[in-house]
Write a protein that holds these residues in place. Structure first.
Motif, short mmCIF file in Angstrom:
data_model
loop_
_atom_site.label_atom_id
_atom_site.label_comp_id
_atom_site.label_asym_id
_atom_site.label_seq_id
_atom_site.Cartn_x
_atom_site.Cartn_y
_atom_site.Cartn_z
N ALA A 32 55.52 72.49 51.24
CA ALA A 32 55.03 73.96 51.55
C ALA A 32 55.44 74.88 50.64
O ALA A 32 54.52 75.69 50.24
N ALA A 33 56.47 74.52 49.85
CA ALA A 33 57.17 75.73 48.96
C ALA A 33 56.29 75.73 47.77
O ALA A 33 56.35 76.74 47.12
N THR A 34 55.62 74.80 47.33
CA THR A 34 54.72 74.76 46.00
C THR A 34 53.84 75.73 46.11
O THR A 34 53.12 76.28 45.23
N HIS A 35 53.06 76.13 47.35
CA HIS A 35 52.26 77.22 47.53
C HIS A 35 52.80 78.85 46.96
O HIS A 35 51.97 79.60 46.67
N GLY A 36 53.97 78.82 47.16
CA GLY A 36 54.63 80.04 46.53
C GLY A 36 54.87 79.99 45.10
O GLY A 36 55.26 81.22 44.35
N SER A 37 54.40 79.10 44.40
CA SER A 37 54.71 78.75 42.98
C SER A 37 53.80 79.97 42.12
O SER A 37 52.77 80.22 42.73
N PHE A 38 54.52 80.50 40.99
CA PHE A 38 53.50 81.25 40.15
C PHE A 38 53.20 80.75 38.87
O PHE A 38 54.40 80.55 38.19
N ALA A 39 52.52 79.87 38.63
CA ALA A 39 52.52 78.91 37.47
C ALA A 39 51.06 79.11 36.74
O ALA A 39 50.45 78.04 36.50
N PRO A 40 50.89 80.42 36.27
CA PRO A 40 49.61 80.66 35.66
C PRO A 40 49.82 79.84 34.20
O PRO A 40 48.48 79.97 33.57
N TYR A 41 50.69 79.45 33.69
CA TYR A 41 50.91 78.78 32.42
C TYR A 41 50.73 77.37 32.30
O TYR A 41 50.01 76.71 31.61
N SER A 42 51.73 76.86 33.10
CA SER A 42 51.61 75.51 33.25
C SER A 42 50.84 74.83 34.27
O SER A 42 50.56 73.68 34.22
N HIS A 43 50.32 75.56 35.29
CA HIS A 43 49.43 75.09 36.30
C HIS A 43 50.05 73.88 37.22
O HIS A 43 49.39 73.05 37.61
N TYR A 44 51.65 73.87 37.20
CA TYR A 44 52.21 72.87 37.52
C TYR A 44 53.13 73.70 38.56
O TYR A 44 54.16 74.29 38.38
N HIS A 45 53.03 73.33 39.78
CA HIS A 45 53.50 73.81 41.22
C HIS A 45 54.66 72.95 41.52
O HIS A 45 54.35 72.22 42.27
N VAL A 46 55.84 73.75 41.64
CA VAL A 46 57.07 72.92 41.93
C VAL A 46 57.63 73.75 43.27
O VAL A 46 57.59 74.77 43.24
N GLY A 47 58.05 72.89 44.15
CA GLY A 47 58.73 73.33 45.53
C GLY A 47 59.80 72.84 45.63
O GLY A 47 60.20 71.64 45.08
N ALA A 48 61.09 73.60 45.99
CA ALA A 48 62.24 73.07 46.42
C ALA A 48 62.60 73.62 47.73
O ALA A 48 62.44 74.68 48.18
N ALA A 49 63.49 72.85 48.60
CA ALA A 49 64.08 73.29 49.81
C ALA A 49 65.58 72.88 49.60
O ALA A 49 65.91 71.42 49.44
N VAL A 50 66.55 73.75 49.95
CA VAL A 50 67.94 73.21 49.99
C VAL A 50 68.33 73.61 51.55
O VAL A 50 68.02 74.73 52.34
N ARG A 51 68.97 72.66 52.25
CA ARG A 51 69.77 72.89 53.71
C ARG A 51 71.20 73.02 53.40
O ARG A 51 71.75 72.25 52.71
N LEU A 52 71.69 74.11 53.84
CA LEU A 52 72.94 74.48 54.03
C LEU A 52 73.65 73.59 55.07
O LEU A 52 72.90 73.12 56.19
N ALA A 53 75.01 73.82 55.04
CA ALA A 53 75.67 72.89 56.11
C ALA A 53 75.60 73.66 57.57
O ALA A 53 75.88 72.89 58.39
N ASN A 54 75.26 74.72 57.41
CA ASN A 54 74.92 75.61 58.80
C ASN A 54 73.42 75.24 59.38
O ASN A 54 73.16 75.87 60.44
N GLY A 55 72.63 74.54 58.58
CA GLY A 55 71.32 74.04 59.19
C GLY A 55 70.15 75.11 58.60
O GLY A 55 69.00 74.66 58.69
N ILE A 56 70.66 76.04 57.86
CA ILE A 56 69.55 76.91 57.31
C ILE A 56 69.03 76.40 56.17
O ILE A 56 69.69 75.85 55.42
N ILE A 57 67.73 76.51 56.05
CA ILE A 57 66.90 76.04 55.12
C ILE A 57 66.39 77.15 54.24
O ILE A 57 65.71 78.18 54.67
N PHE A 58 66.67 77.14 52.78
CA PHE A 58 65.94 77.91 51.79
C PHE A 58 65.15 77.17 51.07
O PHE A 58 65.44 76.23 50.48
N SER A 59 63.85 77.96 50.81
CA SER A 59 62.96 77.31 49.75
C SER A 59 62.59 78.01 48.59
O SER A 59 62.98 79.35 48.71
#
Ligand code: THU
Length: 162
Positions: A32-59
């Motif tokens: 889902a995070a690939t939608h926030g990608s700003f990739a006007p040069y590579s046109h390659y959209h990467v998304g990442a999501a990290v889960r912390l030990a407290n359960g909170i997820i950052f993407s």
């Protein structure tokens, strides 16, 4: 003289559906995070999501720049946001996915070398391995234990802390 061999094991799943629930959830967030990608040069959209030990997820997603090296990979956007918001909470798991405008990303997307080094720092900080879930658009998913696993002979200099 000694020759030293380095090897590691990882799991290859046939599809995202085969993953354990928490891994699947995190990989879906990375996708889902690939939608926030700003990739006007590579046109390659990467998304990442990290889960912390407290359960909170950052993407996060890759953010490119006209001055190419000024941009950032998705993984560092996600991990730095997590680290900045919860500096005392270890990172448990990180998922990565990507899609491209002009071709299918069929293989799982591994983190680049800079991200490996950057994220390894948090494994060292908390003395824990980050569970890695690497996917493409569809298809196989790799599950790997620890960023350090992907960066043998990483640059680690404890003297710099003194
Ligand atoms: N990229 C990432 O976001 N993560 C990686 O691990 C490798 C590459 C981004 C950087 C650039 O915006 C685009 O993908 C093409 O290299």
């Amino acid at each position: 003289m000694n020759e030293v061999t380095y090897s590691f094991n990882y799991l290859v799943y046939n599809s995202i559906e085969e993953l354990a629930f928490a891994d699947r959830e995190l990989l879906e967030k990375a996708k889902a995070a690939t939608h926030g990608s700003f990739a006007p040069y590579s046109h390659y959209h990467v998304g990442a999501a990290v889960r912390l030990a407290n359960g909170i997820i950052f993407s996060g997603s890759n953010q490119e720049n006209m001055s190419f090296p000024a941009g950032s990979c998705a993984e560092r956007v996600a991990v730095f946001a997590a680290a900045a918001s919860y500096p005392d909470i270890p990172m448990e798991a990180l998922a990565i996915s990507a899609k491209a405008d002009s071709f299918d990303v069929t293989d799982p997307v591994p983190p680049c070398g800079i991200c490996r080094q950057a994220i390894l720092e948090y494994e060292l900080k908390f003395n824990n391995k980050i569970h890695l879930i690497l996917g493409g658009q569809n298809g196989h998913v790799y599950v790997i234990e620890g960023m350090g696993t992907l960066l043998p002979l990483a640059f680690i200099e404890k003297g710099l802390k003194k």
